[in-house]
Design an enzyme around this catalytic site. Sequence first.
Site, PDB file in Angstrom:
ATOM      1  N   HIS A 126      58.495 -63.333 124.598  1.00 37.47           N
ATOM      2  CA  HIS A 126      59.297 -62.234 125.157  1.00 37.47           C
ATOM      3  C   HIS A 126      59.376 -61.101 124.126  1.00 37.47           C
ATOM      4  CE1 HIS A 126      62.263 -60.398 127.812  1.00 37.47           C
ATOM      5  NE2 HIS A 126      62.974 -60.091 126.734  1.00 37.47           N
ATOM      6  N   ASP A 162      65.495 -65.330 130.827  1.00 37.28           N
ATOM      7  CA  ASP A 162      65.312 -65.166 129.378  1.00 37.28           C
ATOM      8  C   ASP A 162      66.518 -65.677 128.596  1.00 37.28           C
ATOM      9  OD1 ASP A 162      62.960 -63.875 130.112  1.00 37.28           O
ATOM     10  OD2 ASP A 162      63.906 -61.900 130.081  1.00 37.28           O
ATOM     11  N   TRP A 593      32.882 -27.380  87.402  1.00 36.11           N
ATOM     12  CA  TRP A 593      31.685 -26.934  88.106  1.00 36.11           C
ATOM     13  C   TRP A 593      30.520 -27.915  88.029  1.00 36.11           C
ATOM     14  CZ3 TRP A 593      28.528 -26.989  83.977  1.00 36.11           C
ATOM     15  CH2 TRP A 593      29.024 -26.576  82.731  1.00 36.11           C
ATOM     16  N   ALA A 619      36.016 -24.602  90.855  1.00 32.38           N
ATOM     17  CA  ALA A 619      35.535 -23.738  89.781  1.00 32.38           C
ATOM     18  C   ALA A 619      35.061 -22.414  90.377  1.00 32.38           C
ATOM     19  CB  ALA A 619      34.402 -24.414  89.026  1.00 32.38           C
ATOM     20  N   VAL A 653      44.652 -18.086  89.204  1.00 33.60           N
ATOM     21  CA  VAL A 653      44.997 -19.089  90.214  1.00 33.60           C
ATOM     22  C   VAL A 653      45.467 -20.387  89.561  1.00 33.60           C
ATOM     23  CG1 VAL A 653      44.135 -20.468  92.147  1.00 33.60           C
ATOM     24  CG2 VAL A 653      43.394 -18.089  91.876  1.00 33.60           C
ATOM     25  N   GLY A 670      38.531 -30.922  83.376  1.00 25.70           N
ATOM     26  CA  GLY A 670      37.940 -29.786  82.675  1.00 25.70           C
ATOM     27  C   GLY A 670      37.990 -29.994  81.175  1.00 25.70           C
ATOM     28  N   CYS A 727      30.617 -35.494  82.460  1.00 24.78           N
ATOM     29  CA  CYS A 727      31.743 -35.703  81.552  1.00 24.78           C
ATOM     30  C   CYS A 727      31.608 -36.976  80.729  1.00 24.78           C
ATOM     31  CB  CYS A 727      33.052 -35.708  82.323  1.00 24.78           C
ATOM     32  SG  CYS A 727      33.093 -36.900  83.670  1.00 24.78           S
ATOM     33  N   GLU A 824      31.284 -31.700  71.926  1.00 25.22           N
ATOM     34  CA  GLU A 824      30.592 -32.005  73.183  1.00 25.22           C
ATOM     35  C   GLU A 824      29.596 -30.898  73.511  1.00 25.22           C
ATOM     36  OE1 GLU A 824      32.004 -33.391  77.661  1.00 25.22           O
ATOM     37  OE2 GLU A 824      33.233 -31.955  76.565  1.00 25.22           O
ATOM     38  N   SER A 825      28.397 -31.285  73.916  1.00 28.99           N
ATOM     39  CA  SER A 825      27.406 -30.268  74.303  1.00 28.99           C
ATOM     40  C   SER A 825      27.511 -29.933  75.777  1.00 28.99           C
ATOM     41  CB  SER A 825      25.989 -30.770  74.006  1.00 28.99           C
ATOM     42  OG  SER A 825      25.628 -31.807  74.902  1.00 28.99           O
TER      43      SER A 825
END
Length: 922
Positions: A126, A162, A593, A619, A653, A670, A727, A824-825
């Site tokens: 039920h 019931d 990017w 980006a 932004v 980033g 990255c 970092e390159s």
Amino acid sequence: MGTRQEEECWFCRQAGKAVRMKIAVIGQSLFGQEVYKELRKDSHTIVGVFTIPDKDGKADPLATEAEKDGVPVFKFPRWRVKGKAIPEVVAQYKATGAELNVLPFCSQFIPMEVIDHPKHGSIIYHPSLLPRHRGASAINWTLIHGDKKGGFTVFWADDGLDTGPILLQRECDVEPNDTVNTIYKRFLFPEGVKGTVEAVRLIAEGKAPRITQPQEGATYECIQKKDNSKIDWNQSAEALHNWIRGNDKVPGAWADIDGQKVTFYGSTLVDNSSAAKGQPLEIPGASKPGIITKAGLVLFGNDNKALLVKNLQFEDGKMIAAAQYYSSGSSTAVELTEEEKVFAEQMKAVWKSILSNVTRIEDSTDFFKSGAASMDVVRLVEEVKLQASSCQLQNEDVYMNTTFQEFIQMCIRKLRGEDDKEELVVDYVEKNINNMTIKMPHQLFINGEFVDADGGKTYKTINPTDGMAICDVSLAQISDVDKAVAAAKEAFEEGEWGKMNPRDRGRLIYQLADLMEEHQEELATIEAIDSGAVYTLALKTHVGMSIQTFRYFAGWCDKIQGSTIPINQARPNRNLTFTKKEPIGVCAIVIPWNYPLMMLAWKTAACLAAGNTVVLKPAQVTPLTALKFAELAARAGLPKGVINILPGSGALVGQRLSDHPDVRKLGFTGSTEIGKHIMKSCAVSNVKKVSLELGGKSPLIIFSDCDMDKAVRMGMSSVFFNKGENCIAAGRLFVEDTIHDQFVKRVVEEVKKMKIGDPLDRSTDHGPQNHKAHLDKLVEYCQNGVKEGATLVCGGKQVQRPGFFFEPTVFTDVGDHMFIAIEESFGPIMIISKFQCGEVDDVLRRANATEYGLASGVITRDISKALYVSERLHAGTVFVNTYNKTDVASPFGGFKQSGFGKDLGQEALNEYLRTKAVTIEY
């Protein structure tokens, strides 16, 4: 002395073991079918199935399933006449020898001669928490009364209505906008099947209780039929809402409007009714006229609060979207293409298989007037999915398009993206390229619309393959950021998204993934011309992993949960503490990017799955796949304001998003330098939550016991994957001295084989760098290496051709103090340093002597050495005998100045959720 079988049964019950029983199943529908199947799985013998007669030549699903198994099926139209049992019917039942009657979804009156006959009696399912809502319309009244809790009861049948003793009950929350259909599908059906089968197990084990129903709280309401479901308008908005949803879909709450009965479906309570704009609709008896708006029909209670109804049905059975009450809708028929005609014929065959009593399916054939029922609607919707996965119908679509012609026209419009939703206007830039026509949006996307930036400002996005402009893109201003955040806030706090069932949210995200897959070649082509990604890699990774990510997080939507916690210190010690995981609100996402679409997916998918809304800044140099994604999100049905895309400068932004007081979370990928600035701004503005995935100088340690072929392959991939714009690229390789020269020789051989060129050329290995400023930095980076005395083995120069091409480069003899060993390159430059054989701890010291900690790797055949090194490397990810192997289920993020927080996997959800603890004393 009993029989051996009786003795075995007695001993089984004493041991708490289940006994196989002979069961008669008395009921109907899919519910009865599922209970029947589960009882058979439990090895019970079904001695007979008693169900309703065939309707329009079609057997009930329970009968169909039993007949397939060879189980005796009885289809009595009735069991008694004038209140007395039919002797021959009872005799046929008794002949089955049932030991227990199970009544799932039974709509017939079963005489007590049958109920009391089995030695274990009869149990009934039920759909309410007895003793509340006795009677046939229990689910309806649960909703009409606005009960906060619902559920079902399995009880022992008696001669009352019931009123028999309770065997088992299960409870669920009733959600504010539940209908009979939603609560049945979500809980009463699946859990009801399980509960009924569990009740049988308890009987078989001799553990089934008989709990007398209390009189307190007992209710009995009448059966809901069309003639008693008319709306009484002299009620509050909440009461009206409960009445409408409590009668949705059967029998349907109705009112007299313009001289005809109009039935209302799809009711929700709304908060901002005063702002409703549209045409008034006079409704006799209502406290004030309704309003036909773009969202539907706004109705008012006598407390001046409002509700929104989405669909209306007229006396002839025709259903329309309430928003179309005053409009003619799509009256002009679309002309079908040859491919669409094939689809129409397939659908005609489906209709014929469902409407088996109809000789021929004509354009004018009406689905429901030909005998179809609600169960057939579900089947039709599923059949459409099988034939055209991109055509995702809702049950309402069938009710609104009842003739075959209307149905086909509706399906074709959906397949073309031209259905009844408000038209999405896109000012495309089109290009014929890569053997296809790509269509690229180029405006900002705010609140579900593509719009120009404030002041009409634009900039040119450049194709790195030839240095030429692709198109003018709108350049977002601060005022645009404020509009986007406001839209996202409204969508979260007041809109459909914030109130949506998590499972429905997951469905929309999954539909978005399907649309992305449908457009994957177009997305990969846009990615190639906008970012320089090699097309085949863009197809597999940039786009492919993005689709996988949305699908993965779509599955998480309805699995986000807290926990219960025992607390001991508080007195008195009768406490319950539990946690809830809640969405944060408006989330800003700022991405780089190198992987324009994939970075969007990694963050946005988790953010949406958690229930948040998004303002995303791609980006500035690679905005186009993000804008195409916005178009697909809108076409997938994500509500307005949920996703907003703002191409523009980071200084304007990105800074405004960091400072905005209504943004509660910012996710950034980033450089470390910009990450630090963002973190500071977020702290000063409103202490918004932040996750940062920043720079890296990931070490890859290659030991002399490696598989040289694999080491060369992994070493190449670790550096040159995606042109080195990666990255987690191995920023420095440490190679054991005994294999150093051999390794370098093999690498140079492979580098010389690499084809540099057009990323759309399928044979290209190495495309252009993303943009001119980055190319110039790579040239300067290599000049630093040469100046400091590192050995330039190959490469190191800009390729002299149109576009931003840079040679794959290899440096050796790199000392720990050198600029190229530290910085970092982010390009295709392999930095190789030697380490002495056997000096494991020394090379670990050198590898960890960096402020970065994003990724790392080790290549060796010695598993003990691999585990030792992976344990001591200070990085968020360690690859062993592989590299770049990321997966949507595995968390990704760094240590130290590579940032904090995780993308991907279950842990990513925590970045977009907040934990609330609730403590109750009882």
